[in-house]
Scaffold this motif. Structure first.
Motif, PDB file in Angstrom:
ATOM      1  N   ARG A 104     -14.394  19.880   4.012  1.00  0.00           N
ATOM      2  CA  ARG A 104     -14.374  20.990   3.045  1.00  0.00           C
ATOM      3  C   ARG A 104     -12.931  21.359   2.696  1.00  0.00           C
ATOM      4  N   GLN A 105     -12.079  21.382   3.727  1.00  0.00           N
ATOM      5  CA  GLN A 105     -10.669  21.697   3.460  1.00  0.00           C
ATOM      6  C   GLN A 105     -10.037  20.632   2.577  1.00  0.00           C
ATOM      7  N   ALA A 106     -10.398  19.367   2.852  1.00  0.00           N
ATOM      8  CA  ALA A 106      -9.824  18.269   2.065  1.00  0.00           C
ATOM      9  C   ALA A 106     -10.200  18.413   0.600  1.00  0.00           C
ATOM     10  N   LEU A 107     -11.448  18.777   0.332  1.00  0.00           N
ATOM     11  CA  LEU A 107     -11.897  18.914  -1.056  1.00  0.00           C
ATOM     12  C   LEU A 107     -11.120  20.016  -1.768  1.00  0.00           C
ATOM     13  N   SER A 108     -10.915  21.121  -1.061  1.00  0.00           N
ATOM     14  CA  SER A 108     -10.181  22.220  -1.659  1.00  0.00           C
ATOM     15  C   SER A 108      -8.751  21.804  -1.964  1.00  0.00           C
ATOM     16  N   MET A 109      -8.183  21.010  -1.039  1.00  0.00           N
ATOM     17  CA  MET A 109      -6.802  20.552  -1.195  1.00  0.00           C
ATOM     18  C   MET A 109      -6.679  19.522  -2.320  1.00  0.00           C
ATOM     19  N   ALA A 110      -7.762  18.804  -2.580  1.00  0.00           N
ATOM     20  CA  ALA A 110      -7.728  17.746  -3.604  1.00  0.00           C
ATOM     21  C   ALA A 110      -7.703  18.311  -5.016  1.00  0.00           C
ATOM     22  N   LEU A 111      -7.994  19.603  -5.151  1.00  0.00           N
ATOM     23  CA  LEU A 111      -8.076  20.202  -6.487  1.00  0.00           C
ATOM     24  C   LEU A 111      -6.703  20.611  -6.988  1.00  0.00           C
TER      25      LEU A 111
ATOM     26  N   ASN B 201      -2.643  18.849  -2.712  1.00  0.00           N
ATOM     27  CA  ASN B 201      -1.974  17.931  -1.813  1.00  0.00           C
ATOM     28  C   ASN B 201      -2.867  16.715  -1.590  1.00  0.00           C
ATOM     29  N   VAL B 202      -2.659  15.674  -2.368  1.00  0.00           N
ATOM     30  CA  VAL B 202      -3.513  14.484  -2.296  1.00  0.00           C
ATOM     31  C   VAL B 202      -3.412  13.830  -0.924  1.00  0.00           C
ATOM     32  N   ASP B 203      -2.181  13.664  -0.423  1.00  0.00           N
ATOM     33  CA  ASP B 203      -2.016  12.984   0.872  1.00  0.00           C
ATOM     34  C   ASP B 203      -2.664  13.786   1.991  1.00  0.00           C
ATOM     35  N   GLY B 204      -2.460  15.091   1.922  1.00  0.00           N
ATOM     36  CA  GLY B 204      -3.061  15.955   2.937  1.00  0.00           C
ATOM     37  C   GLY B 204      -4.572  15.839   2.929  1.00  0.00           C
ATOM     38  N   ALA B 205      -5.158  15.779   1.734  1.00  0.00           N
ATOM     39  CA  ALA B 205      -6.609  15.674   1.616  1.00  0.00           C
ATOM     40  C   ALA B 205      -7.097  14.359   2.197  1.00  0.00           C
ATOM     41  N   ARG B 206      -6.365  13.260   1.883  1.00  0.00           N
ATOM     42  CA  ARG B 206      -6.760  11.941   2.410  1.00  0.00           C
ATOM     43  C   ARG B 206      -6.698  11.936   3.931  1.00  0.00           C
ATOM     44  N   LYS B 207      -5.642  12.571   4.448  1.00  0.00           N
ATOM     45  CA  LYS B 207      -5.442  12.590   5.896  1.00  0.00           C
ATOM     46  C   LYS B 207      -6.590  13.350   6.567  1.00  0.00           C
ATOM     47  N   LEU B 208      -6.937  14.513   5.999  1.00  0.00           N
ATOM     48  CA  LEU B 208      -8.030  15.298   6.570  1.00  0.00           C
ATOM     49  C   LEU B 208      -9.349  14.525   6.533  1.00  0.00           C
ATOM     50  N   LEU B 209      -9.595  13.831   5.438  1.00  0.00           N
ATOM     51  CA  LEU B 209     -10.826  13.034   5.330  1.00  0.00           C
ATOM     52  C   LEU B 209     -10.857  11.953   6.415  1.00  0.00           C
ATOM     53  N   ALA B 210      -9.696  11.319   6.632  1.00  0.00           N
ATOM     54  CA  ALA B 210      -9.634  10.275   7.659  1.00  0.00           C
ATOM     55  C   ALA B 210      -9.908  10.887   9.030  1.00  0.00           C
TER      56      ALA B 210
ATOM     57  N   MET C  40     -10.424  14.416  -9.699  1.00  0.00           N
ATOM     58  CA  MET C  40      -9.523  14.786  -8.608  1.00  0.00           C
ATOM     59  C   MET C  40     -10.119  14.366  -7.262  1.00  0.00           C
ATOM     60  N   PHE C  41     -11.422  14.518  -7.106  1.00  0.00           N
ATOM     61  CA  PHE C  41     -12.064  14.077  -5.859  1.00  0.00           C
ATOM     62  C   PHE C  41     -11.988  12.558  -5.724  1.00  0.00           C
ATOM     63  N   THR C  42     -12.181  11.870  -6.861  1.00  0.00           N
ATOM     64  CA  THR C  42     -12.148  10.414  -6.823  1.00  0.00           C
ATOM     65  C   THR C  42     -10.755   9.941  -6.383  1.00  0.00           C
ATOM     66  N   ARG C  43      -9.732  10.684  -6.792  1.00  0.00           N
ATOM     67  CA  ARG C  43      -8.368  10.315  -6.439  1.00  0.00           C
ATOM     68  C   ARG C  43      -8.129  10.338  -4.930  1.00  0.00           C
ATOM     69  N   VAL C  44      -8.832  11.204  -4.206  1.00  0.00           N
ATOM     70  CA  VAL C  44      -8.632  11.213  -2.750  1.00  0.00           C
ATOM     71  C   VAL C  44      -9.664  10.330  -2.051  1.00  0.00           C
ATOM     72  N   GLY C  45     -10.427   9.564  -2.801  1.00  0.00           N
ATOM     73  CA  GLY C  45     -11.286   8.573  -2.168  1.00  0.00           C
ATOM     74  C   GLY C  45     -12.772   8.894  -2.179  1.00  0.00           C
ATOM     75  N   ILE C  46     -13.151   9.992  -2.819  1.00  0.00           N
ATOM     76  CA  ILE C  46     -14.578  10.309  -2.892  1.00  0.00           C
ATOM     77  C   ILE C  46     -15.071   9.929  -4.284  1.00  0.00           C
ATOM     78  N   ASP C  47     -15.909   8.903  -4.344  1.00  0.00           N
ATOM     79  CA  ASP C  47     -16.431   8.483  -5.653  1.00  0.00           C
ATOM     80  C   ASP C  47     -17.346   9.579  -6.172  1.00  0.00           C
ATOM     81  N   THR C  48     -16.920  10.244  -7.254  1.00  0.00           N
ATOM     82  CA  THR C  48     -17.678  11.415  -7.684  1.00  0.00           C
ATOM     83  C   THR C  48     -18.271  11.197  -9.061  1.00  0.00           C
ATOM     84  N   LYS C  49     -19.553  11.403  -9.141  1.00  0.00           N
ATOM     85  CA  LYS C  49     -20.249  11.353 -10.437  1.00  0.00           C
ATOM     86  C   LYS C  49     -20.561  12.779 -10.877  1.00  0.00           C
ATOM     87  N   VAL C  50     -20.718  12.943 -12.194  1.00  0.00           N
ATOM     88  CA  VAL C  50     -20.970  14.272 -12.743  1.00  0.00           C
ATOM     89  C   VAL C  50     -22.316  14.265 -13.438  1.00  0.00           C
TER      90      VAL C  50
END
Lengths: 325, 530
Positions: free
Chosen positions: B301-308, B346-355, B387-397
C-alpha cells in the motif's frame, strides 16, 4: 381504410409493449438507480431506506409486475428524480421539442428543395457542384461539432444570436410556442439550423436525383415539346413527381428529428424532452425513460400513418385499403 | 458523456482563436447564472443534493449558517447554549418575516423538522440530520433540542435543515412547491418561477433581516454541456458560470473580459483498496495465476502511494485546478492533521518496498472508476495506471458510467459486498469537518450504526474506530478536533486509502463581477458582487 387504421393501431400497441419490456429490463441491468439519487455521503441506512421506498429491493419480476399493475390503472409511474408524473414531465417538454423539429423541418424543405432542384436541373453548373459538395459536409459533420461552431460564430464572435435557451413563450389556441416573438425566433434559429442541417442535405440529394430522373421522362419531354414554359414544367410536372419520395422520407425523418434532437437540445440548452431523456438516462430514472420511449413510439406510428394517408393523396395509384388485400 | 467530453476539446481549441468577443453587459440589477446541474425540485426537503441545496439557500434559511469555508455561524438562530450534555437551547432571531409577511417563530422550526421525514417519494431525504433530536418550544423565540446522547455535530446538522413557513407550507406537496405554492421562506431571495429543464427565477426580498440583497432579479439557467456554458458566458447570455471546464480555465484566465475565481473544494479524489477478501477478483500474478490479495501488506500500500506523481496529475491533467492531497480533507478544516503531508513521488522507493513485500516482479491489477462523475476522472485513472505500471504493477483501467460504477463498487460482489479490487472515487465532507470523512471512508463498515458507509475497501482498524467513537461523543470542539486528527493520522499512515488530490471549484464571471468561491461547491447569488 378503417381496417387499415385499426391494424396499424394494434401493431403500435404491440410495439409499445415490446419496447416497454426491453427498456424496463434494460435499465434494470444497467445498475441500481439508488446510487444516482442519494448524495455521495449517504449512509447505508439511508440508501436502504430509499431502496425500500422505491421498491428497488424487490426482485425485478416483481418490480415489473407492480409497474404493469400501475400502467393498467392509468398510472405510468412517477419520475424517481423529479417526483412528478413521468408522462406529464415529458408532455410538458414536448411543445419545445415539437417546435424545434417543426422549424427544422420547414428549414429542410425551404432550403433543401430549391437547392436540390437547381442541382438536378443544371448538374454541371459549378454552383450545383458546390451544393452537392456542401451536402456531403452536411451529412458527415457531427451534429454536436456543428452546433458548437454555430454558437462560436454567431453568438460568441458576431454576437448576433443568443447561444442557449428558448425565447419567451405565449400560449395560443392551447399550444405553447415561442415563435410569436422576434426574441423567440432569435433563440430557435441556431438550434433549428443545427438540427436541420442533415435533413437539408437529405432533401437536396433526394430532390436532385428525383429531378434528374424526372427530367428524362416522356411526360417532361412532351411538355417541353408542347412549348410549356420551363417554370410550369419544373413547378408542376417535375416538382409534383419528386414530392412523393421526399414526403415519405421527411415524414419519417420528422419522427427522428423529434426523437433524436437530444444532441442539439443538450448543446443549445433547449428545454425539450431530448435533454430530459439524456439526463434521465444518466440518472437511471426508469419511469421517465420508459415513458419517453412510449411517447416516441406512438409518435412514430402516428407519423407513419399520416405519411401513408398523404401518400395516397399524392399518388392516386396507391390505395390504402387495397394494399393489404 | 462522450459528446461533452469530445466537444470540450473543440471548445478549448475554438476559444483560442477568438479575438473580438462581445461579453454583453446585462441590465444592472439582474444577475444570470449558468448552472451545470439542475435542481430536481424547488422543495428544499425533497432531494438532498448540491444543485437543490444551493437553490434552496436563496429562498430558505437554516438555523445555523455556513460561510464560504463551511464555518458555522449564526443564521435564524442568533445564539445558543448547552443547558446540559443532552440539551441545547437556541434563541431565535426576532423580527424575521417570511416572504408572505408572517413572522418567523419556533413553530416554523418544529413544523420544518416534522416535515423532513414526511416528504413522499423523496429520492434522498434529509432524515439523518434530524435523527434523535426532540424539539421543544419554550416560547416563540426560544427552542430546546434534546438528544439521547451527547451530540457534538448538532450545529452541523442544523445547518442542513431549511426552515419553511408553518402557515404557507402546511399540506403542500413537492409539486405545489415546484409551482410556487408555499415556496415561502425567510431568505434573501423570493421564488418567482421554476421551469424544469430551462430556468429558475428569483426576485429580491426587500424585507430581508440582513439588509437589502444586491440583485433585484436572479435567473439560474441550466446549461449542462460544458462548452455551451462557456459560450453562454462569452456571448453574454449569462453573467456567471460554475464548473468551468479545466481545459478552458487557462484560456479564460488570460481573457481580460472575464474573471475566473476558484476555491479549494472539500472533495477528495482517492483510491480505495480491497481489504475485505484474501482473494481479490481483479488482481493476478503477471502470468495469470491466482495470488493472495497484496493489499493486505502495508508495504504494498505504501509503495502504491509512493508510485503516484500527484503533482503531475494536478499540473497536467487538472490544469492546476486541484491541490495534491495527503489526508482526507484540506487542513483548513476542523479535525484535520497538521503533520500529514502528501507522500513524495519515489519510483525507486516504491519498487524497493514492493520487493521487500515479496512482489519484486509486481502483479497485475485492474482499477475501476466512474466515467464522467468527477472532472477528468477517466484521464486521472489512466495516469494512475501508468504510474503503477512504471513501478512494475501491470495496471488495466476500466471506467463505467457512474450509475453502474457506484452500484457495483458498493454492492456488486457476493452478498452485496463491494465488487472491485481498487477503485478511484471522490468524497466530500458534508458536515464540513473531519468526522464527515473519516467515519464514512475509513470507519469499520457497520450498516446499523451508519459508519463506513462509503468504505468500499472495507478497511478496518480498531484503533481508528475507537478514536472516532470517542470523538463523536466529545462535545468540546478542540478536544474533538485533536481526536479526529489523531484518528486520521493512524488511518492514513496505515494507508487505509490513498489520497490523490483535492478538487478546486471554479467560477467564471464577466468583468466587473466578483465571485467569492465556496468550498461546498455552492453557487450563490449572495457570493456575487459588483
Amino acid at each position: 381504410m378503417l381496417a387499415f387504421i385499426i391494424r396499424r393501431v394494434a401493431q403500435a400497441l404491440f410495439v409499445v409493449l415490446a419496447m416497454v419490456v426491453i427498456v424496463f429490463f434494460g435499465t434494470y441491468v444497467v445498475g441500481d438507480p439508488v446510487w444516482m439519487m442519494v448524495p455521495g455521503d449517504a449512509t447505508q441506512e439511508q440508501v436502504e431506506q430509499v431502496r425500500r421506498e422505491f421498491g428497488f429491493d424487490k426482485p425485478v419480476y416483481l418490480q415489473f409486475m407492480l409497474f404493469v399493475a400501475d400502467v393498467l390503472q392509468g398510472e405510468f409511474g412517477r419520475s424517481y428524480v423529479h417526483g412528478g408524473s413521468a408522462i406529464g414531465l415529458i408532455l410538458d417538454r414536448m411543445p419545445a421539442t415539437l417546435e424545434l423539429a417543426f422549424v427544422a423541418l420547414v428549414m429542410a424543405i425551404v432550403i433543401g428543395m430549391p437547392l436540390g432542384l437547381f442541382a438536378g436541373l443544371k448538374p454541371d453548373h459549378p454552383a450545383a457542384r458546390a451544393i452537392m459538395a456542401g451536402s456531403i459536409l452536411g451529412f458527415s459533420l457531427p451534429t454536436f461539432w456543428v452546433g458548437l461552431m454555430l454558437i462560436m460564430f454567431f453568438s460568441v464572435m458576431l454576437g448576433w444570436l443568443p447561444a442557449t435557451g428558448r425565447g419567451p413563450t405565449t400560449t395560443i389556441l392551447g399550444i405553447e410556442t415561442s415563435l410569436l416573438t422576434l426574441q423567440g425566433w432569435k433563440h430557435i434559429a441556431l438550434p433549428a439550423l443545427n438540427l436541420a442541417l442533415l435533413k437539408i442535405s437529405l432533401v437536396i440529394r433526394l430532390a436532385r436525383s428525383g429531378t434528374r430522373e424526372a427530367s428524362l421522362q416522356d411526360y417532361v419531354k412532351f411538355a417541353r415539346a408542347k412549348g410549356l414554359s420551363p417554370r410550369r414544367i419544373v413547378g408542376v410536372h417535375i416538382l409534383k413527381n419528386i414530392m412523393i419520395p421526399i414526403v415519405t422520407v421527411l415524414g419519417l425523418e420528422f419522427g427522428s428529428l423529434v426523437a433524436f434532437s437530444i444532441v442539439t437540445e443538450t448543446i443549445f440548452a433547449w428545454p425539450g424532452m431530448g435533454k430530459l431523456l439524456l439526463e434521465s438516462i444518466q440518472r437511471l430514472d426508469r419511469p421517465l425513460i420508459v415513458a419517453y420511449v412510449m411517447v416516441v413510439v406512438l409518435l412514430f406510428v402516428t407519423i407513419n400513418l399520416i405519411v401513408d394517408i398523404l401518400y395516397s393523396a399524392l399518388d392516386p395509384r396507391v390505395r390504402l385499403a387495397g394494399k393489404n388485400e | 458523456m462522450t459528446i461533452t467530453r469530445r466537444s470540450l476539446a473543440f471548445a478549448g481549441a475554438l476559444l483560442a482563436g477568438i479575438a473580438a468577443m462581445p461579453v454583453g453587459a446585462a441590465t444592472a440589477q439582474e444577475l444570470k447564472i449558468g448552472l451545470a446541474a439542475e435542481p430536481s425540485s424547488a422543495d428544499p426537503h425533497f432531494h438532498n443534493l448540491t444543485p437543490n441545496n444551493q437553490v434552496a439557500r436563496h429562498i430558505f434559511e437554516t438555523l445555523i449558517s455556513q460561510d464560504e469555508f463551511q464555518r458555522l455561524g449564526v443564521g435564524l438562530a442568533q445564539s445558543w447554549k448547552l443547558i446540559d450534555d443532552l440539551t441545547w437551547e437556541f434563541s431565535l432571531r426576532p423580527n424575521v418575516k417570511f416572504h408572505d409577511g408572517s413572522p418567523f417563530t419556533a413553530d416554523d422550526v418544529i413544523f420544518s423538522f416534522n416535515r423532513v421525514p414526511n416528504v413522499p417519494k423523496s429520492p434522498a431525504p434529509k432524515t439523518s440530520f434530524i435523527r434523535g433530536k426532540t424539539l421543544e418550544k419554550v416560547n416563540d423565540l426560544t427552542l430546546r433540542i434534546k438528544t439521547p446522547s451527547p451530540y457534538p455535530l448538532m450545529l452541523n446538522d442544523l445547518a442542513q435543515i431549511e426552515i419553511m413557513s408553518a402557515k404557507a407550507a402546511a399540506n403542500v406537496t413537492t409539486e405545489d412547491l415546484n409551482a410556487g405554492k408555499g415556496t415561502v421562506g425567510t431568505g434573501p431571495y423570493q421564488f418567482v418561477e421554476f421551469v424544469p429543464g430551462d430556468r429558475l427565477v428569483l426576485k429580491r426580498n426587500d424585507a430581508h433581516w440582513a439588509g437589502k440583497p444586491a440583485w433585484e432579479k436572479v435567473t439560474f439557467r441550466f446549461i449542462k454541456a460544458d462548452p455551451t456554458r462557456v459560450a453562454a458566458l462569452l456571448s453574454g447570455d449569462v453573467d456567471v458560470i460554475e464548473n468551468v471546464p479545466s481545459a478552458d480555465v487557462t484560456r479564460l484566465k488570460s481573457d481580460n473580459r472575464v474573471t475566473v475565481s476558484s476555491a479549494l473544494s472539500n472533495r477528495l479524489i482517492y483510491l480505495h483498496m480491497d481489504r475485505l477478501r484474501d482473494d481479490t477478483p481483479f488482481i493476478k500474478a503477471k502470468d495469470g495465476s491466482a495470488i493472495k490479495n497484496p493489499f493486505n501488506n502495508l508495504k504494498v500500500r505504501q509503495a502504491l502511494s509512493m508510485a503516484l506523481n500527484r503533482q503531475a496529475i494536478v499540473d497536467r491533467i487538472m490544469e492546476g485546478e486541484a491541490v495534491v492531497a495527503g489526508q482526507l480533507l484540506p487542513d483548513i478544516y476542523q479535525g484535520t492533521s497538521r503533520t500529514l503531508k502528501p507522500v513524495a513521488y519515489n519510483v525507486d522507493g516504491a519498487r524497493k518496498l514492493l520487493a521487500e513485500a515479496g512482489f519484486p516482479n509486481g502483479f497485475s491489477l485492474t482499477i475501476h472508476g466512474p466515467n464522467g462523475r468527477y472532472p477528468n476522472d477517466t484521464k486521472v485513472i489512466e495516469a494512475v495506471a501508468q504510474m503503477f505500471t512504471r513501478v512494475g504493477i501491470d495496471t488495466k483501467v476500466e471506467t463505467l458510467p457512474p450509475a453502474v460504477f457506484f452500484s457495483r463498487a458498493s454492492t456488486g460482489g457476493p452478498n452485496r459486498t463491494p465488487e472491485f479490487s481498487m477503485i478511484l472515487a471522490g468524497w466530500s465532507a458534508g458536515t464540513g469537518e473531519a468526522s464527515g470523512s473519516l467515519g464514512p471512508l475509513l470507519g469499520t463498515f457497520d450498516a446499523q450504526a451508519g459508519i463506513g458507509s462509503a468504505n468500499r475497501g472495507r478497511y478496518s482498524n480498531p484503533e481508528v474506530d475507537a478514536l472516532l467513537k470517542k470523538a463523536l461523543a466529545t462535545v468540546n470542539d478542540g478536544e474533538r478536533a485533536k481526536l479526529l486528527a489523531q484518528g486520521t493520522e493512524v488511518a492514513i499512515n496505515d494507508v487505509g486509502l490513498i489520497p490523490v488530490y483535492y478538487n478546486k471549484n471554479t467560477w467564471a464571471a464577466r468583468k466587473g463581477l466578483k465571485v467569492i468561491g465556496r468550498t461546498d461547491e455552492y453557487t450563490l447569488a449572495m457570493s456575487i458582487t459588483r
